[in-house]
Design a protein around this motif. Structure first.
Motif, PDB file in Angstrom:
ATOM      1  N   GLU A  20       0.831  -1.205   0.000  1.00  0.00           N
ATOM      2  CA  GLU A  20       0.000   0.000   0.000  1.00  0.00           C
ATOM      3  C   GLU A  20       0.866   1.255   0.000  1.00  0.00           C
ATOM      4  OE1 GLU A  20      -3.529   2.349  -0.006  1.00  0.00           O
ATOM      5  OE2 GLU A  20      -3.043   0.320  -0.642  1.00  0.00           O
ATOM      6  N   ASN A  21       1.953   1.257   0.755  1.00  0.00           N
ATOM      7  CA  ASN A  21       2.856   2.412   0.721  1.00  0.00           C
ATOM      8  C   ASN A  21       3.404   2.633  -0.691  1.00  0.00           C
ATOM      9  OD1 ASN A  21       2.548   2.917   3.459  1.00  0.00           O
ATOM     10  ND2 ASN A  21       4.733   2.884   3.898  1.00  0.00           N
ATOM     11  N   MET A  22       3.736   1.541  -1.391  1.00  0.00           N
ATOM     12  CA  MET A  22       4.234   1.678  -2.758  1.00  0.00           C
ATOM     13  C   MET A  22       3.149   2.254  -3.668  1.00  0.00           C
ATOM     14  SD  MET A  22       6.798  -1.473  -3.581  1.00  0.00           S
ATOM     15  CE  MET A  22       6.026  -2.810  -2.698  1.00  0.00           C
ATOM     16  N   PHE A  23       1.910   1.789  -3.525  1.00  0.00           N
ATOM     17  CA  PHE A  23       0.812   2.312  -4.324  1.00  0.00           C
ATOM     18  C   PHE A  23       0.665   3.821  -4.135  1.00  0.00           C
ATOM     19  CE2 PHE A  23      -1.773  -1.904  -4.093  1.00  0.00           C
ATOM     20  CZ  PHE A  23      -1.035  -2.435  -5.127  1.00  0.00           C
ATOM     21  N   LEU A  24       0.680   4.250  -2.881  1.00  0.00           N
ATOM     22  CA  LEU A  24       0.465   5.665  -2.596  1.00  0.00           C
ATOM     23  C   LEU A  24       1.649   6.514  -3.042  1.00  0.00           C
ATOM     24  CD1 LEU A  24      -1.311   5.354   0.855  1.00  0.00           C
ATOM     25  CD2 LEU A  24      -2.344   5.730  -1.403  1.00  0.00           C
ATOM     26  N   ALA A  25       2.855   6.007  -2.872  1.00  0.00           N
ATOM     27  CA  ALA A  25       4.034   6.736  -3.352  1.00  0.00           C
ATOM     28  C   ALA A  25       3.989   6.853  -4.870  1.00  0.00           C
ATOM     29  CB  ALA A  25       5.312   6.030  -2.902  1.00  0.00           C
ATOM     30  N   ALA A  26       3.658   5.755  -5.543  1.00  0.00           N
ATOM     31  CA  ALA A  26       3.572   5.775  -7.002  1.00  0.00           C
ATOM     32  C   ALA A  26       2.533   6.799  -7.457  1.00  0.00           C
ATOM     33  CB  ALA A  26       3.230   4.387  -7.537  1.00  0.00           C
ATOM     34  N   GLN A  27       1.371   6.778  -6.844  1.00  0.00           N
ATOM     35  CA  GLN A  27       0.312   7.729  -7.192  1.00  0.00           C
ATOM     36  C   GLN A  27       0.807   9.161  -7.048  1.00  0.00           C
ATOM     37  OE1 GLN A  27      -2.740   7.395  -8.482  1.00  0.00           O
ATOM     38  NE2 GLN A  27      -3.182   9.576  -8.333  1.00  0.00           N
ATOM     39  N   SER A  28       1.523   9.440  -5.970  1.00  0.00           N
ATOM     40  CA  SER A  28       1.998  10.803  -5.731  1.00  0.00           C
ATOM     41  C   SER A  28       3.019  11.246  -6.773  1.00  0.00           C
ATOM     42  CB  SER A  28       2.591  10.928  -4.325  1.00  0.00           C
ATOM     43  OG  SER A  28       3.878  10.337  -4.259  1.00  0.00           O
ATOM     44  N   LEU A  29       3.660  10.281  -7.451  1.00  0.00           N
ATOM     45  CA  LEU A  29       4.668  10.575  -8.474  1.00  0.00           C
ATOM     46  C   LEU A  29       4.103  10.495  -9.898  1.00  0.00           C
ATOM     47  CD1 LEU A  29       7.567   8.490  -6.878  1.00  0.00           C
ATOM     48  CD2 LEU A  29       7.358  10.999  -6.915  1.00  0.00           C
ATOM     49  N   GLY A  30       2.802  10.264 -10.015  1.00  0.00           N
ATOM     50  CA  GLY A  30       2.185  10.170 -11.335  1.00  0.00           C
ATOM     51  C   GLY A  30       2.384   8.821 -12.002  1.00  0.00           C
ATOM     52  N   ILE A  31       2.651   7.806 -11.210  1.00  0.00           N
ATOM     53  CA  ILE A  31       2.896   6.446 -11.709  1.00  0.00           C
ATOM     54  C   ILE A  31       1.703   5.576 -11.351  1.00  0.00           C
ATOM     55  CG2 ILE A  31       4.397   4.413 -11.488  1.00  0.00           C
ATOM     56  CD1 ILE A  31       6.644   6.437 -10.686  1.00  0.00           C
ATOM     57  N   GLY A  32       1.229   4.791 -12.318  1.00  0.00           N
ATOM     58  CA  GLY A  32       0.134   3.866 -12.078  1.00  0.00           C
ATOM     59  C   GLY A  32       0.640   2.593 -11.419  1.00  0.00           C
ATOM     60  N   SER A  33      -0.267   1.896 -10.740  1.00  0.00           N
ATOM     61  CA  SER A  33       0.123   0.662 -10.054  1.00  0.00           C
ATOM     62  C   SER A  33      -1.049  -0.304  -9.982  1.00  0.00           C
ATOM     63  CB  SER A  33       0.612   0.981  -8.629  1.00  0.00           C
ATOM     64  OG  SER A  33      -0.447   1.549  -7.866  1.00  0.00           O
ATOM     65  N   CYS A  34      -0.721  -1.563  -9.735  1.00  0.00           N
ATOM     66  CA  CYS A  34      -1.744  -2.589  -9.555  1.00  0.00           C
ATOM     67  C   CYS A  34      -1.171  -3.730  -8.710  1.00  0.00           C
ATOM     68  CB  CYS A  34      -2.200  -3.138 -10.911  1.00  0.00           C
ATOM     69  SG  CYS A  34      -3.645  -4.219 -10.821  1.00  0.00           S
ATOM     70  N   TRP A  35      -1.993  -4.260  -7.815  1.00  0.00           N
ATOM     71  CA  TRP A  35      -1.601  -5.427  -7.022  1.00  0.00           C
ATOM     72  C   TRP A  35      -1.676  -6.647  -7.927  1.00  0.00           C
ATOM     73  CZ3 TRP A  35      -1.950  -5.645  -1.223  1.00  0.00           C
ATOM     74  CH2 TRP A  35      -1.528  -6.882  -0.729  1.00  0.00           C
ATOM     75  N   ILE A  36      -0.620  -7.425  -7.962  1.00  0.00           N
ATOM     76  CA  ILE A  36      -0.550  -8.629  -8.781  1.00  0.00           C
ATOM     77  C   ILE A  36      -0.415  -9.826  -7.837  1.00  0.00           C
ATOM     78  CG2 ILE A  36       0.724  -9.813 -10.612  1.00  0.00           C
ATOM     79  CD1 ILE A  36      -0.577  -7.124 -11.497  1.00  0.00           C
ATOM     80  N   ASN A  37      -1.376 -10.746  -7.883  1.00  0.00           N
ATOM     81  CA  ASN A  37      -1.415 -11.890  -6.958  1.00  0.00           C
ATOM     82  C   ASN A  37      -0.834 -13.195  -7.502  1.00  0.00           C
ATOM     83  OD1 ASN A  37      -2.714 -10.890  -4.570  1.00  0.00           O
ATOM     84  ND2 ASN A  37      -4.573 -10.679  -5.785  1.00  0.00           N
ATOM     85  N   GLN A  38      -0.718 -13.325  -8.801  1.00  0.00           N
ATOM     86  CA  GLN A  38      -0.455 -14.623  -9.406  1.00  0.00           C
ATOM     87  C   GLN A  38       0.833 -15.285  -8.907  1.00  0.00           C
ATOM     88  OE1 GLN A  38      -1.621 -11.945 -10.731  1.00  0.00           O
ATOM     89  NE2 GLN A  38      -3.121 -12.361 -12.314  1.00  0.00           N
ATOM     90  N   LEU A  39       1.852 -14.513  -8.658  1.00  0.00           N
ATOM     91  CA  LEU A  39       3.111 -15.103  -8.205  1.00  0.00           C
ATOM     92  C   LEU A  39       2.986 -15.660  -6.788  1.00  0.00           C
ATOM     93  CD1 LEU A  39       5.961 -15.776  -9.050  1.00  0.00           C
ATOM     94  CD2 LEU A  39       6.666 -13.486  -8.343  1.00  0.00           C
ATOM     95  N   GLY A  40       2.108 -15.072  -5.999  1.00  0.00           N
ATOM     96  CA  GLY A  40       1.880 -15.587  -4.648  1.00  0.00           C
ATOM     97  C   GLY A  40       1.342 -17.006  -4.648  1.00  0.00           C
ATOM     98  N   THR A  41       0.529 -17.332  -5.647  1.00  0.00           N
ATOM     99  CA  THR A  41      -0.049 -18.674  -5.708  1.00  0.00           C
ATOM    100  C   THR A  41       0.825 -19.664  -6.472  1.00  0.00           C
ATOM    101  OG1 THR A  41      -1.342 -18.138  -7.679  1.00  0.00           O
ATOM    102  CG2 THR A  41      -2.407 -17.788  -5.551  1.00  0.00           C
TER     103      THR A  41
END
Length: 189
Positions: free
Chosen positions: A117-138
């Motif tokens: 979540e910290n990465m998401f918010l930092a990215a947003q503040s820098l104009g960078i898009g983000s998405c949580w990716i789950n596939q590697l976890g499984t």
């Protein structure tokens, strides 16, 4: 309702699933990763690890190995993804950060979620898009996937709890408006 720059940044963030090919700069990537390591962690153990991949060939191979693990699954939907020629679990983002942790503490996944979540918010503040990716976890325990992610720097004794796709939003793809579900808040005084 009360607001400020941080609250507005939180409200503006959306999951991005369409990116341009423009790479995230070294300086911006470092800022996003620094935000991750400043997240809270249980007992301040910080047993997590962040593996950032910006090499398109490595990302393509990772996707192929994940698809290989999906193809072996008993889940029909995952098998379809595993055999798809077009499926890309990270939506072709130019940067992917693998977030892993020692699975020895019950809160390891929660620590990783805070960092993500910290990465998401930092990215947003820098104009960078983000998405949580789950596939590697499984799929991180599939032998072919594990061998590859270990070669990329993910510690062998770590479980992957999630990944963060990072990149610039494709301007051709409209962003969805956030709809807040009613009845999700309760305040007890």
């Amino acid at each position: 309702m009360k607001t400020n720059e941080i609250l507005e940044n939180i409200k503006a963030r959306r999951s991005v699933r369409a990116y341009t090919s423009q790479q995230v700069s070294e300086e911006d990537l470092q800022a996003v990763l620094e935000a991750a390591i400043y997240a809270p962690s249980g007992m301040h153990l910080e047993t997590w690890h962040f593996t950032a991949i910006q090499n398109i060939d490595k990302l393509t191979e990772l996707n192929e190995r994940i698809k290989g693990a999906f193809a072996k699954s008993e889940d029909t939907r995952l098998q379809e993804r595993g055999h798809s020629k077009t499926y890309c679990c990270y939506y072709h983002a130019p940067t992917l950060v693998i977030v892993s942790n020692e699975p020895t503490q019950w809160w390891a996944g929660m620590d990783c979620a805070c960092a993500i979540e910290n990465m998401f918010l930092a990215a947003q503040s820098l104009g960078i898009g983000s998405c949580w990716i789950n596939q590697l976890g499984t799929t991180c325990d599939d032998s072919e996937v594990r061998e590859f992610i270990t070669s990329l720097g993910v510690p062998e004794n770590h479980k992957v709890y999630g990944c963060v796709a990072l990149g610039y939003v494709d301007p051709e793809t409209p962003m969805k408006e956030k709809k807040v579900k009613a009845g999700t808040l309760t305040i007890v005084k």
